[in-house]
Motif scaffolding. Sequence first.
Motif, short mmCIF file in Angstrom:
data_model
loop_
_atom_site.label_atom_id
_atom_site.label_comp_id
_atom_site.label_asym_id
_atom_site.label_seq_id
_atom_site.Cartn_x
_atom_site.Cartn_y
_atom_site.Cartn_z
N PHE A 276 0.83 -1.20 0.00
CA PHE A 276 0.00 0.00 0.00
C PHE A 276 0.87 1.26 0.00
N PHE A 277 1.89 1.29 0.87
CA PHE A 277 2.74 2.48 0.94
C PHE A 277 3.53 2.68 -0.36
N VAL A 278 3.93 1.58 -0.97
CA VAL A 278 4.62 1.68 -2.26
C VAL A 278 3.69 2.28 -3.30
N VAL A 279 2.45 1.79 -3.35
CA VAL A 279 1.46 2.29 -4.32
C VAL A 279 1.18 3.77 -4.09
N GLU A 280 1.02 4.16 -2.82
CA GLU A 280 0.66 5.55 -2.53
C GLU A 280 1.75 6.53 -2.94
N ASN A 281 2.98 6.07 -2.97
CA ASN A 281 4.09 6.94 -3.39
C ASN A 281 4.18 7.09 -4.91
N ARG A 282 3.42 6.27 -5.64
CA ARG A 282 3.57 6.26 -7.09
C ARG A 282 2.34 6.71 -7.87
N VAL A 283 1.15 6.58 -7.29
CA VAL A 283 -0.06 6.91 -8.04
C VAL A 283 -0.28 8.42 -8.06
N ALA A 284 -1.01 8.88 -9.08
CA ALA A 284 -1.26 10.31 -9.22
C ALA A 284 -2.22 10.84 -8.16
N HIS A 285 -3.23 10.04 -7.80
CA HIS A 285 -4.24 10.46 -6.82
C HIS A 285 -4.32 9.43 -5.71
N PRO A 286 -3.40 9.48 -4.73
CA PRO A 286 -3.35 8.45 -3.69
C PRO A 286 -4.56 8.50 -2.76
N LEU A 287 -4.90 7.34 -2.24
CA LEU A 287 -5.97 7.26 -1.26
C LEU A 287 -5.59 8.02 0.00
N VAL A 288 -4.34 7.92 0.39
CA VAL A 288 -3.82 8.62 1.56
C VAL A 288 -2.60 9.44 1.15
#
Length: 498
Positions: A276-288
């Motif tokens: 999850f933390f890896v994804v949040e650092n890479r997506v344009a519009h993170p959930l958190v």
Amino acid sequence: MRIDCTCIYILPVTISDATPDLATSSGATTAPPTDQAWTPRLWGVLAVLCLVMFLDGLDVSMVGVALPSIGTELGLSTTSLQWIINGYVLGFGGLLLLGGRTADLLGRRRVFLIALTVFAIASLVGGLVDNGTLLIASRFVKGLAAAFTAPTAMSILTTTFKEGPARNRALSIFSVFGASGYSSGLVLGGLLTSAGWRWTFLMPVPFAVLALVAGTVLIPRDRAADTGGHDIVGAATLVSGMLLAVYTVVSAPARGWADPLTLGSFALAAALLASFFVVENRVAHPLVRLSILRVGSIVRANLSIVALFGSYLSFQFMMTIFLQSVLGWSPLEMALGLLPAGIIVAFGSPFVGRLIDAFGTARMIIAALTSLSLGYLWFLFAGSDQPNYTIAILPSVVLLGVGFALGFTSIMAQATSGVDDSEQGLASGLVQTSAQVGAALVLALTTALVTAGSHTATGISGAGFHQFHSGLVLVTGVALLGLLITVSPLLRRVLNPA
């Protein structure tokens, strides 16, 4: 063993003085001007959300008192009874962050009303079923609904009313309703259980319907956010990781902390959350937005709520077992014995907003955790196999009531202070996730310590006060650790004045 894990949801708001028609095209409501008046409609919105908070406290405490009767009628084992409470915690703690962010993106009013409808239906189903599995499932679904109603209600209020003295005042009002619901639930649970445990499930239904109808009329309309996107991968990894983590924590005491399945579940949960933390650092519009965790005051607020909720609810769990199963008190006697804490919160909370204005949230949290720590220490040293209520129990209950009244309001105010309207759902979901997951973790550890070495069905048969000693040491340590974290910035300023 009986687990009485009570969840109180108190939503910080700012009460300002403008018209209630606050909808905007972005999905976030505009902060009202300073000269906003307390119009009837604004009072109505406040009343709706207060009622929902009251039902949250009322529902959980009533069900906790009814557990023995439920087990007798439905033939449920001790392990199954635990899941009537823990199923709620599992659903609530696992989806809180998603609930808050969903409200920010899809529209707060819509999400709140849908979740409240699910809450009412789950309450009705729980009161009608004759099967333990269905009963536990209804509790899980109700927890899922609360994961959306709690942060959504908070974001409705924090985006409607301004930050500052007015928010602190409103937060005090919510504290009253949360505590009143909980303390009333303890007493009503004892009374209703004598008429039949099903009434503890059915009683909230008409009030939830009333809140739903009033909310439909009074809560200002808003629209889904025009921008922001939906982080599907982040949501999937977060929800699955949180659900698995909470499930593993609450089931580990029965299965064993060193059991291969427990260890494997922890490892898988950790891997999902790391993803999850890896994804949040890479997506344009993170959930958190992870940068929110760089704000020291917000991080300390989240750690403080773990110390507050985790220690308070675990102490209550031990007192529930000790008073009923060891001392032989009835559910109603137990509820009345612990009632002073709820009364102090109910009558003391209206003044907490003024104290926050005068002294700030940090000092209030320090005072709260100090009071909690002293309460635990008092019972740790004054408790015995036959304690005198006035000398050994009442002082602890009073200190805990003072600590909870001062702490919860202050922590919630600090956790949402300075956060943009568009992320109020995120901030409120984050702090409430910390509260529920932290409470589940500390409660699971407390349960393991209290029942260590016991081979009886309940884990406390023939036990005395000594069996609770290690659990009391744990909750005291958790409160003291939270106090140390909160006071650390002040200590750094004293030691390094430059």
